[in-house]
Design an enzyme around this catalytic site. Sequence first.
Site, short mmCIF file in Angstrom:
data_model
loop_
_atom_site.label_atom_id
_atom_site.label_comp_id
_atom_site.label_asym_id
_atom_site.label_seq_id
_atom_site.Cartn_x
_atom_site.Cartn_y
_atom_site.Cartn_z
N ARG A 1 0.74 -1.12 -0.14
CA ARG A 1 -0.10 0.06 0.10
C ARG A 1 0.84 1.20 0.14
O ARG A 1 2.00 1.17 0.72
CB ARG A 1 -0.69 0.07 1.18
CG ARG A 1 -2.22 -0.76 0.97
CD ARG A 1 -3.08 -0.73 2.34
NE ARG A 1 -2.44 -1.31 3.56
CZ ARG A 1 -1.61 -0.53 4.47
NH1 ARG A 1 -2.02 0.56 4.36
NH2 ARG A 1 -1.33 -1.11 5.63
N TYR B 1 -1.90 -3.65 -6.76
CA TYR B 1 -1.46 -4.64 -5.51
C TYR B 1 -2.29 -4.39 -4.31
O TYR B 1 -2.79 -3.23 -3.91
CB TYR B 1 0.06 -4.01 -5.04
CG TYR B 1 0.64 -5.12 -3.85
CD1 TYR B 1 1.00 -6.35 -4.41
CD2 TYR B 1 0.25 -4.86 -2.67
CE1 TYR B 1 1.46 -7.26 -3.52
CE2 TYR B 1 0.94 -5.88 -1.91
CZ TYR B 1 1.38 -6.93 -2.24
OH TYR B 1 1.83 -8.05 -1.44
N LYS C 1 -9.53 -2.36 1.96
CA LYS C 1 -9.37 -1.40 3.00
C LYS C 1 -10.12 -0.06 2.60
O LYS C 1 -10.74 0.59 3.23
CB LYS C 1 -7.93 -0.83 2.75
CG LYS C 1 -6.98 -2.21 3.32
CD LYS C 1 -7.51 -2.47 4.76
CE LYS C 1 -6.73 -3.72 5.45
NZ LYS C 1 -5.49 -4.13 5.55
N HIS D 1 -10.37 -2.46 11.97
CA HIS D 1 -9.30 -3.13 11.24
C HIS D 1 -8.98 -4.37 12.18
O HIS D 1 -7.95 -4.37 13.04
CB HIS D 1 -8.35 -2.36 10.99
CG HIS D 1 -6.81 -2.90 10.40
ND1 HIS D 1 -5.76 -2.41 10.57
CD2 HIS D 1 -7.08 -3.84 9.62
CE1 HIS D 1 -4.83 -3.15 9.60
NE2 HIS D 1 -5.77 -3.91 8.91
N SER E 1 -1.03 -3.65 10.22
CA SER E 1 -0.68 -4.58 9.11
C SER E 1 0.56 -5.24 9.34
O SER E 1 1.51 -4.80 9.70
CB SER E 1 -0.62 -3.89 7.96
OG SER E 1 -1.81 -3.40 7.64
N CYS F 1 1.40 -7.27 11.48
CA CYS F 1 1.50 -7.83 13.15
C CYS F 1 1.08 -9.10 13.52
O CYS F 1 0.88 -9.44 14.79
CB CYS F 1 1.27 -6.72 13.65
SG CYS F 1 2.21 -5.22 13.88
N ASP G 1 -8.98 -9.87 9.32
CA ASP G 1 -8.50 -8.37 9.10
C ASP G 1 -9.37 -7.41 9.46
O ASP G 1 -9.06 -6.22 9.82
CB ASP G 1 -8.29 -8.53 7.68
CG ASP G 1 -7.17 -7.04 7.39
OD1 ASP G 1 -6.38 -6.91 8.08
OD2 ASP G 1 -7.49 -6.72 6.10
N ARG H 1 2.43 -12.22 -0.32
CA ARG H 1 0.95 -12.60 0.35
C ARG H 1 0.48 -13.84 -0.24
O ARG H 1 0.94 -14.39 -1.58
CB ARG H 1 0.07 -11.46 -0.20
CG ARG H 1 0.52 -10.00 0.51
CD ARG H 1 -0.28 -9.74 1.84
NE ARG H 1 0.14 -8.52 2.45
CZ ARG H 1 -0.31 -8.53 3.57
NH1 ARG H 1 -1.14 -8.84 3.94
NH2 ARG H 1 0.27 -7.13 3.94
O1 SAT Z 1 -2.59 -4.26 1.32
S1 SAT Z 1 -3.48 -4.68 2.14
O2 SAT Z 1 -4.13 -3.46 2.86
O3 SAT Z 1 -4.59 -5.31 1.75
C1 SAT Z 1 -3.12 -5.50 3.69
C2 SAT Z 1 -2.49 -4.72 4.66
O4 SAT Z 1 -1.72 -3.98 4.53
O5 SAT Z 1 -3.06 -4.84 5.73
MN MN Z 2 -4.95 -5.29 7.29
#
Ligand code: SAT
Ligand code: MN
Length: 587
Positions: A67, A195, A204, A224, A246, A248, A273, A364
């Site tokens: 991101r 991505y 998100k 989240h 993210s 963690c 998530d 991922r």
């Molecule tokens: O790239 S995502 O936002 O889908 C995954 C994350 O950073 O939590």
């Molecule tokens: Mn996340």
Amino acid sequence: MPTPMEKWVEEAAALTKPERVQWCEGTEGEHEQLLKDMLRGGNSLLLDRKSFPNCHLHRSDPRDVARTEKVTFICTERKQDAGPTNNWMAPQQAKEMVRPLLEGAMKGRTMYVLPYIMGPAESPFARVGVEVTDSAYVAASMGIMTRMGRVALDRLGRSDDFVPGLHSNGDLDPSHRYILHFPEEKLIWSVGSGYGGNALLGKKCFALRIGTWMAREEGWMAEHMLILGLEDPGGRVTYMAAAFPSACGKTNLAMMVSALEDEGYRVWTVGDDIAWLHPGPDGYLYAVNPEAGFFGVAPGTNEHTNPNVIEALHRNTIFTNVGLTPDNQPWWEGLTAQPPQGLIDWKGQAWLPENGPAAHPNSRYTVPARQSPSISPRWEDPAGVPISAFIFGGRRAKLEPLVYEATSWEHGVYSGATLASETTAAATGAVGVLRRDPMAMLPFCGYNMGHYFSYWLEMGRRLAHPPRIFHVNWFRKDSEGRYLWPGYGENVRVLKWMLDRISGAGETHETPIGLVPTPAALDLNGLDISRQNLEALLRVDPADWSAELEGVKEYFGKFGDDLPLELHSEADRIGRRLQHANVATGR
Ligand code: SAT
Ligand code: MN
């Protein structure tokens, strides 16, 4: 007469000028076709059919691997509505700037139209979105991560209650990249990245940034948070939701194989998530997982850290930016103790250790949630599951104890609002730098975060049975830099203490920052941990916390009058208690 959705799709096509438009139905045959389109795109390959049936590896543009928060904007008429933590542009200015990047962006490409539902299809809490995209990878991934196709069209009918999202890879040049949210009209534009959270717009962008806005308007919460159920030896399941930044360990915690399974404690996964939470008529908060799949971090995942996901991702999985073994299997750092010979790295080159890891640190897997052996029988319950505890956690090498409980809802909101964590590879930028990440929502709150804190406080007043609030830190280190706590399946010991607290037991020790378990209150049966490490894990150092409080006050200053007074009072209260403690310890 075209439906409102058809009309919006026509407008999107008129702007981006695709060669053809494909409305997706969500059938299995169509998913196969999307994967074939993805393969034809050239940056993807089919993995070994025997050991990884129907699994694919996709390599994103090397400049497009996480991101990008710098180019993510909340576009509201008034800057104050976006608040001090978001990038802001006025809606019209944003559209004028980004429209040229979208004009004709899909020339010669297919525009996939993806109607989708966030939430269990039959749930009153579920919402419809539509994403148009010129990326087959995004289309196939949305098919895993959401309930996509006919099911969404049927739910929507002729209604205009859907969130439109326009996505194009554009030319993937990072300087042509923008992720724009228009919460006032519930619209998303994303260009220049293919991505993750930049491109899978249900995640998100909708479920959190637009979702928080909708939730405040309508009286619910978009967070989240993972959602898990902890089963006790009597077979009773207690549900908890946990917010961590993210990368963690949310996915690993949600899918944990409990170290106390022999004692009858077992973890069930509802989500990994995002949680959408609605107050129920009984005064409890009920959570649904808006997603249908897991988009989890691959590095570090193995038989020990997350056996459930290892089992799940041997079929129907899309891997992104992982390494490749000579026999066409995915590989990443931490999967096996030694890297196999002859690895290909995430960029598609023969792997040379001096060029960095074989798998990108933010590589991922995208896997259907139902494939996890830990999936809760209630994960698609239309009414959601009642939440008894909220858990906030960050990555802190120092300061934060393993766990503490807040003494009130207001104190709990304070502990969420002051959450800080060392940064990870999930977003571009430096890794390992401490940053404040309130409720793990810093990159995801679609409005002024000061107002978001007020809304949290208001929710507590509205609920007859608000969840208890806890704070955890699995990442505390000793002076030599070694982790003090083993983490993973052992984390269930901390969850068990929370369960004790919920049922009115569980011994605590009162500290200036909250209630810490007494060492004896933690079930450490079968765990080899020294008394010294345990004490270090649970220690609350008044001097360190006084310094932390100064940082918190400075951070709060950012919000000016938008910060609710209750949070200032909490800071003052903790400050007074720390002063007493400092006097008592003679500092
Ligand atoms: O790239 S995502 O936002 O889908 C995954 C994350 O950073 O939590
Ligand atoms: Mn996340």
